[in-house]
Design an enzyme around this catalytic site. Structure first.
Site, PDB file in Angstrom:
ATOM      1  N   GLU A 174       0.824  -1.177   0.023  1.00  0.00           N
ATOM      2  CA  GLU A 174       0.009   0.087   0.156  1.00  0.00           C
ATOM      3  C   GLU A 174       0.751   1.262  -0.147  1.00  0.00           C
ATOM      4  OE1 GLU A 174      -2.608  -0.674   3.093  1.00  0.00           O
ATOM      5  OE2 GLU A 174      -3.695  -2.246   2.248  1.00  0.00           O
ATOM      6  N   ASN A 216       2.172  -4.625  -3.533  1.00  0.00           N
ATOM      7  CA  ASN A 216       0.669  -4.913  -3.326  1.00  0.00           C
ATOM      8  C   ASN A 216      -0.104  -3.694  -2.873  1.00  0.00           C
ATOM      9  OD1 ASN A 216      -1.012  -7.233  -2.908  1.00  0.00           O
ATOM     10  ND2 ASN A 216      -1.012  -6.913  -0.574  1.00  0.00           N
ATOM     11  N   HIS A 252     -10.236  -5.841  -2.529  1.00  0.00           N
ATOM     12  CA  HIS A 252     -11.099  -5.786  -1.277  1.00  0.00           C
ATOM     13  C   HIS A 252     -12.472  -5.012  -2.019  1.00  0.00           C
ATOM     14  CE1 HIS A 252      -8.958  -7.393   1.637  1.00  0.00           C
ATOM     15  NE2 HIS A 252      -7.654  -6.429   1.389  1.00  0.00           N
ATOM     16  N   GLU A 280      -6.000 -10.379  -2.189  1.00  0.00           N
ATOM     17  CA  GLU A 280      -6.449 -10.338  -1.003  1.00  0.00           C
ATOM     18  C   GLU A 280      -8.143 -10.281  -1.287  1.00  0.00           C
ATOM     19  OE1 GLU A 280      -5.264  -7.239   1.558  1.00  0.00           O
ATOM     20  OE2 GLU A 280      -3.005  -7.844   1.296  1.00  0.00           O
ATOM     21  N   ASP A 282     -11.786 -10.100  -1.440  1.00  0.00           N
ATOM     22  CA  ASP A 282     -13.323 -10.445  -0.664  1.00  0.00           C
ATOM     23  C   ASP A 282     -14.139  -9.428  -1.321  1.00  0.00           C
ATOM     24  OD1 ASP A 282     -12.650  -8.191   0.547  1.00  0.00           O
ATOM     25  OD2 ASP A 282     -12.222  -9.082   2.509  1.00  0.00           O
TER      26      ASP A 282
HETATM   27  C1  XIL Z   1      -5.821  -6.897   7.846  1.00  0.00           C
HETATM   28  C2  XIL Z   1      -6.296  -8.212   8.631  1.00  0.00           C
HETATM   29  O1  XIL Z   1      -7.201  -8.807   7.957  1.00  0.00           O
HETATM   30  C3  XIL Z   1      -6.842  -7.731   9.926  1.00  0.00           C
HETATM   31  O2  XIL Z   1      -7.010  -8.876  10.731  1.00  0.00           O
HETATM   32  C4  XIL Z   1      -5.925  -6.912  10.788  1.00  0.00           C
HETATM   33  O3  XIL Z   1      -6.630  -6.265  11.900  1.00  0.00           O
HETATM   34  C5  XIL Z   1      -5.568  -5.651   9.680  1.00  0.00           C
HETATM   35  O4  XIL Z   1      -5.031  -6.165   8.442  1.00  0.00           O
HETATM   36  N1  XIL Z   1      -4.538  -4.983   3.416  1.00  0.00           N
HETATM   37  C6  XIL Z   1      -3.630  -5.873   3.701  1.00  0.00           C
HETATM   38  C7  XIL Z   1      -3.657  -6.643   4.802  1.00  0.00           C
HETATM   39  O5  XIL Z   1      -2.536  -5.672   3.046  1.00  0.00           O
HETATM   40  O6  XIL Z   1      -2.700  -6.838   5.638  1.00  0.00           O
HETATM   41  C8  XIL Z   1      -4.983  -6.120   5.789  1.00  0.00           C
HETATM   42  O7  XIL Z   1      -5.158  -7.335   6.653  1.00  0.00           O
HETATM   43  C9  XIL Z   1      -6.254  -5.866   4.897  1.00  0.00           C
HETATM   44  C10 XIL Z   1      -5.858  -4.853   3.942  1.00  0.00           C
END
Ligand code: XIL
Length: 375
Positions: A174, A216, A252, A280, A282
Site C-alpha cells: 500500500e 501490493n 477488497h 486479497e 473479498d
Molecule cells: C488486515 C487483517 O485482515 C486484519 O486482521 C488486521 O486487523 C488488519 O489487517 N490490506 C492488507 C492486509 O494488506 O494486511 C490487511 O489485513 C487488509 C488490507
C-alpha cells in the site's frame, strides 16, 4: 440316464457357461469403452485445487494462526479448497519483531510448517507497510542510515529464515495514499524519501535472489489515477533495473462494485514484463444479506477469477480469510458482512460455485496446463 443323455446334459451346461462368460466380457468391454470415451470432468467431479492446476494458477487463502492450530474444520477448508496460503497477520512487523532484536517465529513457523505438510505454496505478507508496526519502530526517531539498518535486519531475519520456502513476498504494501495518486507519507517515505521502494526491493533481492518481489496495492483494480501512478512507478523502477517482479491487486470489493475491466488493468502491468495476482479477494455485502445478494456475489467471484484467467501472467487468486467467521470485514467495515466463499459455519456459499464455474472454463488466450513429459 444313458451315457449319451449324460453327455448332452453336460454339453448343454457348458454351453450356458460359455454364453454367460461371453456376455460378461461384452458388458465389461461396453462399460470400459463408455468410461474411456466420457469427457474427463464427467468421470470424477474435480475440486478447486485440481481445476486451478489445469490453469497453472495458485488458489490461495489468508490464514490465522489460532484456528489453524485449534480448529479441524478450518484446516480442512484450507487443504481441500486451496493450493496456497498467505499469513493474514503473523508475518507482519508488529508480530515478528515486537521489540527490537526480539523475534517471534511461533506464528510464521506454524503457518509455513502447515503449508509444507500439506503441499501448499506460501506467499509472504508483508515487509514494508505503514500499519501494524511495533511502537519502538513507529515512534522512534531515525536517521536514514539507522532506518536502513533496521530494514536490513528485519528483512534478513524474516526472508532469510524462510528462503526457498516462501517463494514470493509483498515487499511493499500500500505505498500510495488511500484514494490518491501520491505516495503515502509513511515512516519509510519520511525518513528515506521515495527511493525507499527501490532500496527495499534491491535489499530483498540480495537476501533471496529466487523470491518473486511484489508491490501490493488496493483500489487499483478498475483503473484511474492511483493505477496510473502505480504504473508510472513500476515503469520507472524497471527502467532503473530495480528487481520488481509482480503487482498484487488486493481486490477488497463491495458487492455491486467489482470492476468490469480488471483484466485490462492487469495487462497494463504484464505488458511491462511483470506478473500479477489478485492477492486479497473479498466481496463484502451491506447488511442485511439475502439470497439475491449471495447470487450476485457468486457472479462477482466468478467474474474476478475469470479476469485473472484472462491474463496469462496472472499467477494467483487469494481470498482474504477462510470463512465469514474469520473475515476482517465486520470489524473494519461496520454494516458490511458475508464477504467470503464460506459462511460462519464453514458451509460453502454460492460464491464457491462461482469460483468453480470460472475455473471450469478454459479461456481462449490462456495456455492450458501442459503435463510434464513422462519419460
Ligand atoms: C488486515 C487483517 O485482515 C486484519 O486482521 C488486521 O486487523 C488488519 O489487517 N490490506 C492488507 C492486509 O494488506 O494486511 C490487511 O489485513 C487488509 C488490507
Amino acid at each position: 440316464m444313458t451315457a449319451q443323455e449324460t453327455w448332452h446334459a453336460l454339453t448343454r451346461g457348458r454351453g450356458a457357461l460359455i454364453t454367460a462368460a461371453i456376455l460378461c466380457a461384452l458388458i465389461f468391454l461396453a462399460t470400459a469403452t463408455l468410461v474411456l470415451t466420457l469427457p474427463e470432468q464427467e468421470q470424477t467431479p474435480r475440486g478447486l485445487p485440481q481445476l486451478a492446476h489445469t490453469h497453472d494458477i495458485e488458489l490461495g487463502v489468508a490464514v490465522a494462526v489460532n484456528p489453524l492450530v485449534n480448529d479441524n474444520q478450518y484446516r480442512s477448508v484450507v487443504t481441500e479448497h486451496y493450493t496456497s496460503v498467505t499469513a493474514e497477520n503473523t508475518m507482519k512487523w508488529v508480530n515478528v519483531q515486537p521489540q527490537r532484536h526480539t523475534f517471534d517465529w511461533s506464528g510464521p513457523d506454524t503457518i509455513v510448517g502447515f503449508a509444507e505438510r500439506n503441499g501448499l505454496d506460501v506467499h509472504g505478507h508483508t515487509l514494508l507497510w505503514h500499519n501494524q508496526l511495533p511502537a519502538w519502530l513507529a515512534q522512534g526517531s531515525w536517521t536514514p542510515d539507522e532506518l536502513h539498518q533496521v530494514m536490513r535486519e528485519h528483512m534478513q531475519a524474516l526472508m532469510g529464515r524462510y528462503q526457498g520456502r516462501v517463494t514470493s513476498w509483498d515487499v511493499i504494501n500500500e505505498p500510495f495514499q488511500d484514494t490518491g495518486p501520491r505516495l503515502r507519507q509513511n515512516l519509510w517515505y519520511q525518513v528515506l524519501g521515495e527511493d525507499y521502494i527501490a532500496q527495499a526491493l534491491t535489499m530483498a533481492h540480495q537476501i533471496d535472489p529466487q523470491a518473486k518481489l511484489y508491490i501490493n496495492e488496493f483500489g487499483i483494480e478498475g483503473g484511474g489515477p492511483k493505477t496510473d501512478a502505480l504504473h508510472r512507478l513500476a515503469t520507472h523502477l524497471l527502467d532503473q533495473g530495480v528487481p520488481l517482479h509482480g503487482i498484487g491487486f488486493q481486490g477488497h470489493f463491495i458487492q455491486g462494485n467489482v470492476p468490469e475491466n480488471m483484466a485490462q488493468q492487469m495487462r497494463r502491468f504484464t505488458d511491462l514484463g511483470l506478473e500479477v495476482s489478485l492477492s486479497e479477494l473479498d466481496i463484502r455485502i451491506p447488511e442485511p444479506v439475502d439470497e439475491t445478494d449471495l447470487q450476485q456475489q457468486a457472479h462477482e467471484y466468478e467474474q474476478a477469477i475469470q479476469a485473472c484467467l484472462e491474463v496469462p501472467e496472472c499467477v494467483r487468486v487469494s481470498v482474504w480469510g477462510v470463512s465469514d467467521q474469520h473475515s476482517w470485514i465486520p470489524e473494519w467495515f461496520p454494516g458490511y458482512t458475508a464477504a467470503l466463499p464460506f459462511d460462519d459455519s464453514y458451509t460453502p456459499k454460492p460464491a464457491l460455485d462461482g469460483m468453480t464455474t470460472a475455473l471450469s472454463r478454459t479461456p481462449s488466450n490462456r495456455r492450458p496446463h501442459q503435463p510434464h513429459p513422462t519419460h
